[in-house]
Write an enzyme that holds these catalytic residues in place. Sequence first.
Site, PDB file in Angstrom:
ATOM      1  CG  ASN A  13      21.913   0.156  14.442  1.00  0.00           C
ATOM      2  OD1 ASN A  13      21.092   0.270  13.527  1.00  0.00           O
ATOM      3  ND2 ASN A  13      21.607   0.394  15.708  1.00  0.00           N
ATOM      4  CD1 TRP A  14      25.015   2.458   8.712  1.00  0.00           C
ATOM      5  CD2 TRP A  14      23.942   2.283   6.748  1.00  0.00           C
ATOM      6  NE1 TRP A  14      25.956   2.329   7.724  1.00  0.00           N
ATOM      7  CE2 TRP A  14      25.328   2.221   6.508  1.00  0.00           C
ATOM      8  CE3 TRP A  14      23.072   2.185   5.668  1.00  0.00           C
ATOM      9  CZ2 TRP A  14      25.863   2.081   5.224  1.00  0.00           C
ATOM     10  CZ3 TRP A  14      23.591   2.034   4.402  1.00  0.00           C
ATOM     11  CH2 TRP A  14      24.984   1.990   4.179  1.00  0.00           C
ATOM     12  CE  LYS A  15      21.944   3.884  16.578  1.00  0.00           C
ATOM     13  NZ  LYS A  15      22.118   4.500  17.863  1.00  0.00           N
ATOM     14  CG  HIS A  98      19.047  -0.521  19.271  1.00  0.00           C
ATOM     15  ND1 HIS A  98      18.819   0.724  19.806  1.00  0.00           N
ATOM     16  CD2 HIS A  98      20.353  -0.542  18.902  1.00  0.00           C
ATOM     17  CE1 HIS A  98      19.953   1.429  19.749  1.00  0.00           C
ATOM     18  NE2 HIS A  98      20.890   0.681  19.206  1.00  0.00           N
ATOM     19  CD  GLU A 100      18.760   4.353  19.076  1.00  0.00           C
ATOM     20  OE1 GLU A 100      18.519   3.952  17.930  1.00  0.00           O
ATOM     21  OE2 GLU A 100      19.863   4.836  19.406  1.00  0.00           O
ATOM     22  CD  GLU A 170      24.232  -1.405  21.102  1.00  0.00           C
ATOM     23  OE1 GLU A 170      25.090  -1.038  20.303  1.00  0.00           O
ATOM     24  OE2 GLU A 170      23.042  -1.071  21.010  1.00  0.00           O
ATOM     25  N   GLY A 176      25.617   6.628  21.662  1.00  0.00           N
ATOM     26  CA  GLY A 176      25.540   7.980  21.100  1.00  0.00           C
ATOM     27  C   GLY A 176      25.939   9.073  22.066  1.00  0.00           C
ATOM     28  CB  SER A 216      30.419   6.017  22.520  1.00  0.00           C
ATOM     29  OG  SER A 216      29.247   6.773  22.734  1.00  0.00           O
ATOM     30  N   GLY A 237      27.026   2.429  15.769  1.00  0.00           N
ATOM     31  CA  GLY A 237      26.023   3.327  15.198  1.00  0.00           C
ATOM     32  C   GLY A 237      26.712   4.434  14.417  1.00  0.00           C
ATOM     33  N   GLY A 238      26.918   5.571  15.058  1.00  0.00           N
ATOM     34  CA  GLY A 238      27.450   6.773  14.412  1.00  0.00           C
ATOM     35  C   GLY A 238      28.670   6.527  13.523  1.00  0.00           C
TER      36      GLY A 238
END
Length: 258
Positions: A13-15, A98, A100, A170, A176, A216, A237-238
């Site tokens: 998930n590149w956001k 998500h 966010e 999640e 994150g 994470s 993500g990251g």
Amino acid sequence: MTQGNRPKIIVGNWKMYKTIPETVEFIQALIPLVPNPACKIYLAVPFTAIREASVAAEGSNIVIGAQNMSDASEGAFTGEIAAAMLKDAGAKFVILGHSERRKIFKETNDFINKKVKKAIEEGLQPLLCVGETKQERDTNQSQVILEQQMTQCLADLTAEEVKTVIIAYEPVWAIGSDLAASSELVEKEHQYLRQFFFQKWGQTSAEALEILYGGSVKVANAKQFLQLSDVDGLLIGGASLSVETFSKIINYQNLQLA
Ligand code: PGA
């Protein structure tokens, strides 16, 4: 409940990261690094990069998707993107709900339900995110929250319709934060989510359901999660932003357990 033959799925998930050239460069670098993956590879890129990502991924094992979409088919909704437009650009799946989007853009379970239904109607695979906040966990409300999210976000779906849905567990506090959930906790909540499916849509649906863990996930902990029988993959993500770390996680069978 038995594991069945569910394949593992690794989702990036590149956001709101990466331009079109960066996307193409990433995919071209990734393909030779993952020649025989033991898992499905999904990549949720920014809207603007979907078309070029799909072209770059053609003929590979990489499936391109989006990170959000409108609940409407079309209309006067300035700034929104419809499912048909995502498909047109080459998206095969879409992340919905998500945390966010829930937190920053105030998306409710009912609104997410409309999006899930629209995605299914239009033939896009929905990847629905659920998860509790730190405060909800600390006050022992995690499973109540998960049940609410599942009940409301998947309201009115038949066993046939729910077949294509992927769930990502999640926990919000793990995203994150470098504080990934423990294997025990992930296994427990995944079993709870599968049980929910069992009660609502029966054994076949529950056994086929793919439940991913996200929050994470790194090279150091990926394998530990993927070895759990109720974890069918990861939402990352990251660590999905670097070809090096993302490819290592995809090739998790070569990783040492920490
Ligand atoms: P993270 O993000 O891997 O950077 O924690 C996961 C996500 O938000 O899907």
